[in-house]
Write a protein that holds these residues in place. Structure first.
Motif, PDB file in Angstrom:
ATOM      1  N   ALA A   1      15.663  46.005  33.852  1.00  0.00           N
ATOM      2  CA  ALA A   1      15.522  46.679  35.308  1.00  0.00           C
ATOM      3  C   ALA A   1      14.317  46.258  35.635  1.00  0.00           C
ATOM      4  N   ARG A   2      13.381  46.831  35.148  1.00  0.00           N
ATOM      5  CA  ARG A   2      11.987  46.726  36.601  1.00  0.00           C
ATOM      6  C   ARG A   2      10.888  45.620  36.620  1.00  0.00           C
ATOM      7  N   GLY A   3      11.164  44.668  36.072  1.00  0.00           N
ATOM      8  CA  GLY A   3      11.203  43.287  35.307  1.00  0.00           C
ATOM      9  C   GLY A   3      12.169  42.429  36.854  1.00  0.00           C
ATOM     10  N   ALA A   4      13.461  43.090  37.173  1.00  0.00           N
ATOM     11  CA  ALA A   4      14.372  42.472  38.332  1.00  0.00           C
ATOM     12  C   ALA A   4      13.823  43.333  39.608  1.00  0.00           C
ATOM     13  N   ARG A   5      13.826  44.305  39.624  1.00  0.00           N
ATOM     14  CA  ARG A   5      12.595  44.888  40.866  1.00  0.00           C
ATOM     15  C   ARG A   5      11.403  44.305  40.993  1.00  0.00           C
ATOM     16  N   ARG A   6      10.680  43.784  40.534  1.00  0.00           N
ATOM     17  CA  ARG A   6       9.742  43.545  40.510  1.00  0.00           C
ATOM     18  C   ARG A   6       9.658  41.757  41.418  1.00  0.00           C
ATOM     19  N   ALA A   7      10.543  41.232  40.895  1.00  0.00           N
ATOM     20  CA  ALA A   7      11.038  40.328  41.130  1.00  0.00           C
ATOM     21  C   ALA A   7      11.440  39.844  42.510  1.00  0.00           C
ATOM     22  N   ALA A   8      12.439  41.361  42.806  1.00  0.00           N
ATOM     23  CA  ALA A   8      12.916  41.261  43.925  1.00  0.00           C
ATOM     24  C   ALA A   8      12.589  41.233  44.784  1.00  0.00           C
ATOM     25  N   TRP A  55       9.532  59.726  45.916  1.00  0.00           N
ATOM     26  CA  TRP A  55      10.963  60.295  45.002  1.00  0.00           C
ATOM     27  C   TRP A  55      11.905  59.629  45.818  1.00  0.00           C
ATOM     28  N   SER A  56      12.525  59.161  46.748  1.00  0.00           N
ATOM     29  CA  SER A  56      13.134  57.897  47.639  1.00  0.00           C
ATOM     30  C   SER A  56      13.356  57.681  46.929  1.00  0.00           C
ATOM     31  N   GLN A  57      11.552  56.559  46.362  1.00  0.00           N
ATOM     32  CA  GLN A  57      12.003  55.352  45.710  1.00  0.00           C
ATOM     33  C   GLN A  57      12.914  55.975  44.184  1.00  0.00           C
ATOM     34  N   LEU A  58      12.140  56.687  43.395  1.00  0.00           N
ATOM     35  CA  LEU A  58      12.646  56.988  41.905  1.00  0.00           C
ATOM     36  C   LEU A  58      14.565  56.810  42.450  1.00  0.00           C
ATOM     37  N   ARG A  59      14.442  57.462  43.552  1.00  0.00           N
ATOM     38  CA  ARG A  59      16.640  58.241  43.888  1.00  0.00           C
ATOM     39  C   ARG A  59      16.996  57.053  43.739  1.00  0.00           C
ATOM     40  N   LYS A  60      16.955  55.834  44.257  1.00  0.00           N
ATOM     41  CA  LYS A  60      17.424  54.211  45.269  1.00  0.00           C
ATOM     42  C   LYS A  60      17.489  53.914  43.087  1.00  0.00           C
ATOM     43  N   ALA A  62      17.411  55.308  40.718  1.00  0.00           N
ATOM     44  CA  ALA A  62      18.399  55.816  39.412  1.00  0.00           C
ATOM     45  C   ALA A  62      19.879  54.833  39.397  1.00  0.00           C
ATOM     46  N   GLY A  63      19.945  55.533  40.819  1.00  0.00           N
ATOM     47  CA  GLY A  63      21.373  54.418  41.811  1.00  0.00           C
ATOM     48  C   GLY A  63      21.627  53.901  41.460  1.00  0.00           C
ATOM     49  N   GLU A  64      20.714  52.935  41.502  1.00  0.00           N
ATOM     50  CA  GLU A  64      20.937  51.611  41.185  1.00  0.00           C
ATOM     51  C   GLU A  64      20.924  50.872  39.909  1.00  0.00           C
ATOM     52  N   ARG A  65      20.586  51.874  38.574  1.00  0.00           N
ATOM     53  CA  ARG A  65      20.658  51.550  37.087  1.00  0.00           C
ATOM     54  C   ARG A  65      22.034  52.491  37.330  1.00  0.00           C
ATOM     55  N   PHE A  66      22.291  53.297  37.858  1.00  0.00           N
ATOM     56  CA  PHE A  66      23.917  53.796  37.502  1.00  0.00           C
ATOM     57  C   PHE A  66      24.888  52.765  37.619  1.00  0.00           C
ATOM     58  N   THR A  67      24.466  52.372  38.827  1.00  0.00           N
ATOM     59  CA  THR A  67      25.328  50.834  39.296  1.00  0.00           C
ATOM     60  C   THR A  67      25.707  50.142  37.869  1.00  0.00           C
ATOM     61  N   GLY A 117       8.082  55.029  31.205  1.00  0.00           N
ATOM     62  CA  GLY A 117       8.573  55.013  32.354  1.00  0.00           C
ATOM     63  C   GLY A 117       9.211  56.202  32.624  1.00  0.00           C
ATOM     64  N   HIS A 118       9.353  57.517  32.734  1.00  0.00           N
ATOM     65  CA  HIS A 118       9.852  57.922  32.988  1.00  0.00           C
ATOM     66  C   HIS A 118       8.938  58.797  34.793  1.00  0.00           C
ATOM     67  N   HIS A 119      10.253  59.103  35.335  1.00  0.00           N
ATOM     68  CA  HIS A 119      10.093  59.074  36.677  1.00  0.00           C
ATOM     69  C   HIS A 119       8.928  60.224  36.657  1.00  0.00           C
ATOM     70  N   GLY A 120       8.961  61.675  36.206  1.00  0.00           N
ATOM     71  CA  GLY A 120       7.439  61.964  35.990  1.00  0.00           C
ATOM     72  C   GLY A 120       6.274  61.206  35.553  1.00  0.00           C
ATOM     73  N   HIS A 121       6.217  60.519  35.087  1.00  0.00           N
ATOM     74  CA  HIS A 121       5.115  59.496  35.306  1.00  0.00           C
ATOM     75  C   HIS A 121       4.748  58.314  36.170  1.00  0.00           C
ATOM     76  N   PHE A 122       6.148  57.971  37.028  1.00  0.00           N
ATOM     77  CA  PHE A 122       5.852  57.168  37.900  1.00  0.00           C
ATOM     78  C   PHE A 122       5.738  57.839  38.907  1.00  0.00           C
ATOM     79  N   ALA A 123       6.317  59.225  38.657  1.00  0.00           N
ATOM     80  CA  ALA A 123       5.698  60.025  40.740  1.00  0.00           C
ATOM     81  C   ALA A 123       3.789  60.347  40.360  1.00  0.00           C
TER      82      ALA A 123
END
Length: 198
Positions: A1-8, A55-60, A62-67, A117-123
């Motif tokens: 997923a991370r690689g796909a986001r970076r490619a996008a 945190w807005s990016q993290l929520r986005k 998370a939503g993409e991963r759920f979908t 890859g934890h959200h806390g690390h990303f933040a």
């Protein structure tokens, strides 16, 4: 997923679709990001605005991963769907590491450690970027500081120095790895080595 986001992300920045990001395309994309974070329009991004953006990016994400996990689109993730996605990530990770190990051996390089890859690390990572971009340490990033910071990042990604960042360069040295700029990572390693030799 991370690689796909970076490619996008790369594809979005490559405005003319020629397979590389030039300095103008990079400046346009990063300026748009600055304007997005500058919610009150004062041409300064405060620590609070940067934190909200992270945190807005993290929520986005998370939503993409759920979908992505919700294979049948019923608005919930079953155990079967979760395990299927988990197994797919493990396979992709193993294949990526095998590829990196092969490339590393060919080029005499060792594969470095990866984050969790934890959200806390990303933040924490995002706020670390803020600290380095805030050149005068006044608690806010103005437009000139932002341009200087993103300019250094573009130079670091442009491995062959031709003024263009290819997708390969972006994926290998892209926005997710910022610590090496200004030689700070090297300086920290040198200090650590001195302490260990004492």
């Amino acid at each position: 997923a991370r690689g796909a986001r970076r490619a996008a992300h790369f594809k979005a920045m490559d405005a003319n679709g020629d397979g590389a990001i030039d300095a103008q395309e990079h400046n346009t994309a990063t300026r748009a990001r600055f304007d997005e974070m500058d919610t009150n329009g004062d041409r300064r991004v405060t620590k609070e605005e940067a934190r909200d953006a992270v945190w807005s990016q993290l929520r986005k994400h998370a939503g993409e991963r759920f979908t992505a996990m919700d294979a049948n689109g019923d608005g919930s993730v079953s155990r079967k769907e979760w395990l299927a996605k988990h197994d797919a990530r493990k396979r992709a990770k193993a294949e990526r590491r095998a590829s990196e190990d092969t490339e590393g051996r060919a080029g005499g390089r060792r594969r470095g450690k990866r984050g969790h890859g934890h959200h806390g690390h990303f933040a924490k990572h995002g706020m670390g970027m803020f600290k380095h971009a805030d050149g005068n340490g006044d608690g806010a990033i103005d437009l000139s500081e932002h341009e200087a910071f993103t300019g250094r990042r573009f130079g670091r990604m442009d491995a062959d120095g031709d003024g263009r960042v290819t997708e390969r360069e972006f994926m290998q040295r892209g926005h997710g790895k910022w610590g090496a700029k200004d030689g700070r990572t090297g300086e920290r390693k040198a200090r650590k080595g001195k302490r260990e030799r004492r």
